[in-house]
Design a protein around this motif. Structure first.
Motif, mmCIF file in Angstrom:
data_model
loop_
_atom_site.group_PDB
_atom_site.id
_atom_site.type_symbol
_atom_site.label_atom_id
_atom_site.label_comp_id
_atom_site.label_asym_id
_atom_site.label_seq_id
_atom_site.Cartn_x
_atom_site.Cartn_y
_atom_site.Cartn_z
ATOM 1 N N GLN A 104 0.793 -1.142 -0.223
ATOM 2 C CA GLN A 104 -0.102 -0.007 -0.244
ATOM 3 C C GLN A 104 0.884 1.151 -0.232
ATOM 4 N N ASP A 105 1.990 1.172 0.987
ATOM 5 C CA ASP A 105 2.864 2.493 0.870
ATOM 6 C C ASP A 105 3.367 2.692 -0.508
ATOM 7 N N TRP A 106 4.021 1.563 -1.250
ATOM 8 C CA TRP A 106 4.762 1.607 -2.515
ATOM 9 C C TRP A 106 3.497 2.205 -3.440
ATOM 10 N N ILE A 107 2.209 1.776 -3.531
ATOM 11 C CA ILE A 107 1.344 2.344 -4.298
ATOM 12 C C ILE A 107 1.099 3.643 -4.221
ATOM 13 N N ASP A 108 0.884 4.185 -2.952
ATOM 14 C CA ASP A 108 0.776 5.731 -2.448
ATOM 15 C C ASP A 108 1.787 6.377 -2.849
ATOM 16 N N GLU A 109 2.828 5.990 -2.834
ATOM 17 C CA GLU A 109 4.363 6.696 -3.163
ATOM 18 C C GLU A 109 4.207 6.980 -4.721
ATOM 19 N N ARG A 110 4.139 5.815 -5.351
ATOM 20 C CA ARG A 110 4.041 5.917 -7.019
ATOM 21 C C ARG A 110 2.878 6.806 -7.388
ATOM 22 N N MET A 111 1.919 6.637 -6.931
ATOM 23 C CA MET A 111 0.708 7.553 -7.378
ATOM 24 C C MET A 111 1.040 9.022 -7.115
#
Length: 145
Positions: A19-26
């Motif tokens: 979830q953290d990776w998705i949030d950072e990428r977005m």
């Protein structure tokens, strides 16, 4: 009946890591002025695109168990800068927690029939509502989750 994909989530130790990776990428895409969409790049292009896009999801294997899924929105083949065929799996950024299902390591992705897919645990992901990840993993490895 929907067809799904299952893939190892390399580099993530927990659903929260994903979830953290998705949030950072977005956030990085928004800062760069790009359309923010969550996508995963893979080398192989699925052949059964119509079945996958008819309600299919990508099920993520984290630390040896399927734990979460993301709905597939689009499948976009492309050639990278070196001329190698690749594919973007465009995913809904929302994670849906699933029952834990142990999986051995494998390369790439695999098709997953609906009848073999783990059931959803709830609508939205919230590790705070569940057990600590280490305990969940241990119970899943014992076949108790």
């Amino acid at each position: 009946m929907a067809l799904h994909l299952v893939k190892l989530c390399v580099g993530c130790d927990s659903v929260q890591d994903l979830q953290d990776w998705i949030d950072e990428r977005m956030a990085a895409m928004r800062r760069a002025g790009e359309a923010a969409e969550q996508r995963h790049t893979t080398r192989m292009v699925p052949k059964r695109v119509d079945e996958l896009l008819d309600g299919g999801s990508l099920y993520w294997v984290i630390r040896g168990s399927v734990q979460v899924r993301q709905r597939l929105l689009a499948i976009r083949p492309f050639r990278d800068g070196d001329g190698i065929q690749r594919c973007h799996l465009v995913l809904e950024p929302a994670l849906v927690a699933t029952e834990w299902q142990p999986r051995r390591a494998f390369q790439g992705w695999r098709y997953l029939d609906q009848r073999d897919a783990p059931a959803d645990l709830g609508s939205a992901l919230s590790e705070a509502d569940g057990l600590p990840p280490a305990l969940s993993r241990a119970l899943a490895e014992l076949g108790l989750l």
